[in-house]
Enzyme design. Structure first.
Site, PDB file in Angstrom:
ATOM      1  N   HIS A 215       0.876  -1.171   0.000  1.00 40.24           N
ATOM      2  CA  HIS A 215       0.000   0.000   0.000  1.00 40.24           C
ATOM      3  C   HIS A 215       0.914   1.222   0.000  1.00 40.24           C
ATOM      4  CE1 HIS A 215      -2.318  -2.979   2.431  1.00 40.24           C
ATOM      5  NE2 HIS A 215      -3.402  -2.398   1.985  1.00 40.24           N
TER       6      HIS A 215
ATOM      7  N   ASP B  85       2.382   2.004   3.343  1.00 39.98           N
ATOM      8  CA  ASP B  85       3.310   1.018   3.935  1.00 39.98           C
ATOM      9  C   ASP B  85       4.747   1.429   3.677  1.00 39.98           C
ATOM     10  OD1 ASP B  85       1.064  -0.585   4.246  1.00 39.98           O
ATOM     11  OD2 ASP B  85       1.507  -1.822   2.488  1.00 39.98           O
TER      12      ASP B  85
ATOM     13  N   GLU C  10      -8.827 -13.886  -1.039  1.00 37.10           N
ATOM     14  CA  GLU C  10      -8.107 -14.167   0.205  1.00 37.10           C
ATOM     15  C   GLU C  10      -8.841 -15.259   0.975  1.00 37.10           C
ATOM     16  OE1 GLU C  10      -6.592 -10.933   2.644  1.00 37.10           O
ATOM     17  OE2 GLU C  10      -7.177 -12.046   4.439  1.00 37.10           O
TER      18      GLU C  10
ATOM     19  N   HIS D 171     -10.922 -14.226   3.972  1.00 33.52           N
ATOM     20  CA  HIS D 171     -12.115 -13.431   3.639  1.00 33.52           C
ATOM     21  C   HIS D 171     -13.239 -14.342   3.148  1.00 33.52           C
ATOM     22  CE1 HIS D 171      -9.493  -9.596   2.863  1.00 33.52           C
ATOM     23  NE2 HIS D 171      -9.344 -10.109   4.081  1.00 33.52           N
TER      24      HIS D 171
ATOM     25  N   ASP E  66      -4.601 -14.001  -2.014  1.00 35.46           N
ATOM     26  CA  ASP E  66      -3.964 -13.606  -0.764  1.00 35.46           C
ATOM     27  C   ASP E  66      -3.917 -14.860   0.107  1.00 35.46           C
ATOM     28  OD1 ASP E  66      -3.372 -11.064  -1.494  1.00 35.46           O
ATOM     29  OD2 ASP E  66      -4.462 -10.084   0.135  1.00 35.46           O
TER      30      ASP E  66
ATOM     31  N   ASP F 123     -10.889 -11.540  11.111  1.00 35.41           N
ATOM     32  CA  ASP F 123      -9.867 -11.785  10.099  1.00 35.41           C
ATOM     33  C   ASP F 123      -8.524 -11.966  10.803  1.00 35.41           C
ATOM     34  OD1 ASP F 123      -8.663 -11.828   7.627  1.00 35.41           O
ATOM     35  OD2 ASP F 123      -8.802  -9.666   7.308  1.00 35.41           O
TER      36      ASP F 123
ATOM     37  N   ASP G 256      -5.753 -13.543   9.652  1.00 35.88           N
ATOM     38  CA  ASP G 256      -4.582 -13.454   8.762  1.00 35.88           C
ATOM     39  C   ASP G 256      -3.426 -14.346   9.220  1.00 35.88           C
ATOM     40  OD1 ASP G 256      -5.808 -11.671   7.051  1.00 35.88           O
ATOM     41  OD2 ASP G 256      -4.785  -9.904   7.814  1.00 35.88           O
TER      42      ASP G 256
ATOM     43  N   ASP H 237      -0.610 -12.459   2.709  1.00 38.86           N
ATOM     44  CA  ASP H 237      -1.249 -11.427   3.522  1.00 38.86           C
ATOM     45  C   ASP H 237      -1.504 -12.075   4.885  1.00 38.86           C
ATOM     46  OD1 ASP H 237      -2.490  -9.292   4.532  1.00 38.86           O
ATOM     47  OD2 ASP H 237      -4.085  -9.167   3.042  1.00 38.86           O
TER      48      ASP H 237
HETATM   49  C1  XLS Z   1      -7.538  -6.582   4.781  1.00 39.60           C
HETATM   50  C2  XLS Z   1      -7.085  -6.794   3.427  1.00 39.60           C
HETATM   51  C3  XLS Z   1      -5.999  -5.850   2.913  1.00 39.60           C
HETATM   52  C4  XLS Z   1      -5.877  -5.926   1.426  1.00 39.60           C
HETATM   53  C5  XLS Z   1      -5.123  -4.790   0.810  1.00 39.60           C
HETATM   54  O1  XLS Z   1      -8.286  -7.382   5.348  1.00 39.60           O
HETATM   55  O2  XLS Z   1      -6.686  -8.130   3.318  1.00 39.60           O
HETATM   56  O3  XLS Z   1      -4.801  -6.092   3.566  1.00 39.60           O
HETATM   57  O4  XLS Z   1      -5.275  -7.124   1.021  1.00 39.60           O
HETATM   58  O5  XLS Z   1      -5.632  -3.563   1.146  1.00 39.60           O
HETATM   59 CA    CA Z   2      -7.315 -10.539   5.745  1.00 38.54          CA
HETATM   60 CA    CA Z   3      -5.737  -9.217   1.703  1.00 42.69          CA
END
Ligand code: XLS
Ligand code: CA
Ligand code: CA
Length: 437
Positions: free
Chosen positions: A99, A102, A266, A269, A294, A305, A307, A336
């Site tokens: 991003h 970042d 992802e 998600h 992702d 979430d 991750d 991610d």
């Molecule tokens: C957040 C998202 C984010 C996207 C990019 O849940 O995964 O990190 O991948 O903005």
């Molecule tokens: Ca995520």
């Molecule tokens: Ca993501």
């Protein structure tokens, strides 16, 4: 050097007990006609790996991501570049995703932020040229700053909408400058907290218009890659418009954006949307919109979430099954994912990526075996075989009429029960392939 005690991570095979070696990811090994490296273009997520130190709602950072510099400075931004490239080189990761915010500290004035972005991307480009590491995709963070509390494309404020447009414009320019293959829209705040204050139609039209402007501008400056929507049903908002792949694809088609966009799916998600990871991959693939992934996993006991780094081999296997069936990705596999908060050391950063890369390599090996084994494909072909000839073939050709089918049914009497779904048999095949050699 930021990781002086860690050498380049090597493949040592499944019997290795070395925590800093790959057990399954063997980049040059050929699987189903391509090397693992070609099947699995892995990417490092700048935000988790180089920025996030473990802060959560109840506590501050546990991991030190200062990389020897003062946070919030350009020295720190550069130290992150150095650390990131050393990290990727040591793991043999060929791509990164970022991003805008970042890679530099955001200034109060966007002109100054953009100047910083120009400076840091010059530096990143140098490193890319030295190492051969590439950009998978870029994006604009339009969810962290309080100005985006009501969304970016969906905001009620025209001024905030313009600010979002400025960020998208710059992030697209940076993506082109770095040769990124894709540009992501993740609509973290594109949704609502309550319908009592929300005009959904108005907001969706505005989001679509922002995307249309992005496509027009991106193409005008030479961006030939894919735009991606990354669906997520909720979090941070109560409801997000890009709920899942099916919803996002419907939105893109309705607004005529489907030729320029694909999905970035992802895992975590998809599961938040009440689907399996495999489901959202399949829906994207059958619509010709499986672009990028992702690569992470959620926790089925937690409703948010998380991750996590991918660990579940059933999930990575079924993911790679979909990817192989779809003929590969135009994008890649972006981790991610973040270390758990108590895993705060430098070694943990490497362990996490080794886990994730190995989990996908093993998934690839097993998915290729499931396909080679052929029993599942055979079963599916047989399951639909009543459409191969006669009335079934006529239905498939689209030439049948309702009257004709009704007449056929009236002459037939009661149809026999359809063949068994054989779910347990098919699941045992998967286990057989996974655990027997
Ligand atoms: C957040 C998202 C984010 C996207 C990019 O849940 O995964 O990190 O991948 O903005
Ligand atoms: Ca995520
Ligand atoms: Ca993501």
């Amino acid at each position: 050097m930021f990781f002086p005690n860690i050498d380049k991570i090597q493949y040592e095979g499944p019997n290795s007990k070395n925590p800093l070696a790959f057990k399954f990811y063997n980049p040059d090994q050929v699987v189903a006609g391509k090397t693992m490296k070609e099947h699995l273009p892995f990417a490092m997520a700048w935000w988790h790996n180089l920025c996030a130190g473990g802060t959560d709602m109840f506590g501050r950072d546990t991991a030190d991501k200062s990389f020897g510099a003062e946070k919030g400075t350009m020295e720190h931004a550069k130290a992150k570049v150095d650390a990131g490239f050393e990290f990727m080189q040591k793991l043999g990761i060929e791509y990164f995703c970022f991003h805008d915010v970042d890679i530099v500290p955001e200034a109060d004035d966007i002109k100054e932020t953009n100047r910083r972005l120009d400076e840091i991307t010059d530096y990143i480009l140098e490193k890319m040229n030295q190492t051969g590491i590439k950009c998978l995709w870029g994006t604009a963070n339009m969810f962290s700053n309080p100005r985006f509390m009501n969304g970016a494309g969906s905001t009620n404020s025209a001024d905030v909408y313009c600010f979002a447009a400025a960020q998208v414009k710059k992030a697209l320019e940076l993506t082109v400058k770095l040769g990124g293959k894709g540009y992501v829209f993740w609509g973290g705040r594109e949704g609502y907290e309550t319908l009592l204050n929300t005009d959904v139609k108005f907001e969706q039209e505005n989001i679509a218009n922002l995307m249309k402007m992005a496509v027009a501008y991106g193409r005008s400056i030479g961006f030939t890659g894919d735009f991606y929507i990354e669906p997520k049903p909720k979090e941070p908002m109560k409801h997000q418009y890009d709920f899942d792949a099916a919803t996002a694809i419907g939105f893109l088609r309705y607004y005529g954006l489907d030729k320029d966009f694909k999905m970035n799916i992802e895992a975590n998600h998809a599961t938040l949307a009440g689907h399996t990871f495999q489901h959202d991959l399949r829906i994207s693939a059958i619509n010709g919109m499986l672009g990028s992934i992702d690569a992470n996993q959620g926790d089925y006991l937690l409703g948010w979430d998380t991750d996590e780094f991918p660990f579940d081999i059933y999930e990575t296997t079924m993911c790679m099954y979909e990817v192989l069936k779809a003929g590969g990705l135009t994008g890649g596999f972006n981790f991610d994912a973040k270390n758990r908060r108590p895993s705060y050391t430098v070694e943990d950063m490497f362990h996490a990526y080794i886990l994730g890369m190995d989990a996908f390599a093993l998934g690839l090996l097993k998915a290729a075996k499931i396909i080679e084994d052929g029993r599942i494909d055979e079963f599916i072909a047989e399951r639909y075989s009543s459409y191969n000839s006669g009335i079934g073939a006529k239905i498939r050709s689209g030439e049948a009429t309702l009257e004709e089918l009704a007449a056929y049914a009236e002459n037939m009497g009661a149809p026999a029960l359809p063949g068994s779904g054989r779910q347990e048999y098919l699941e045992s095949i998967v286990n057989n392939v996974l655990f027997c050699g």
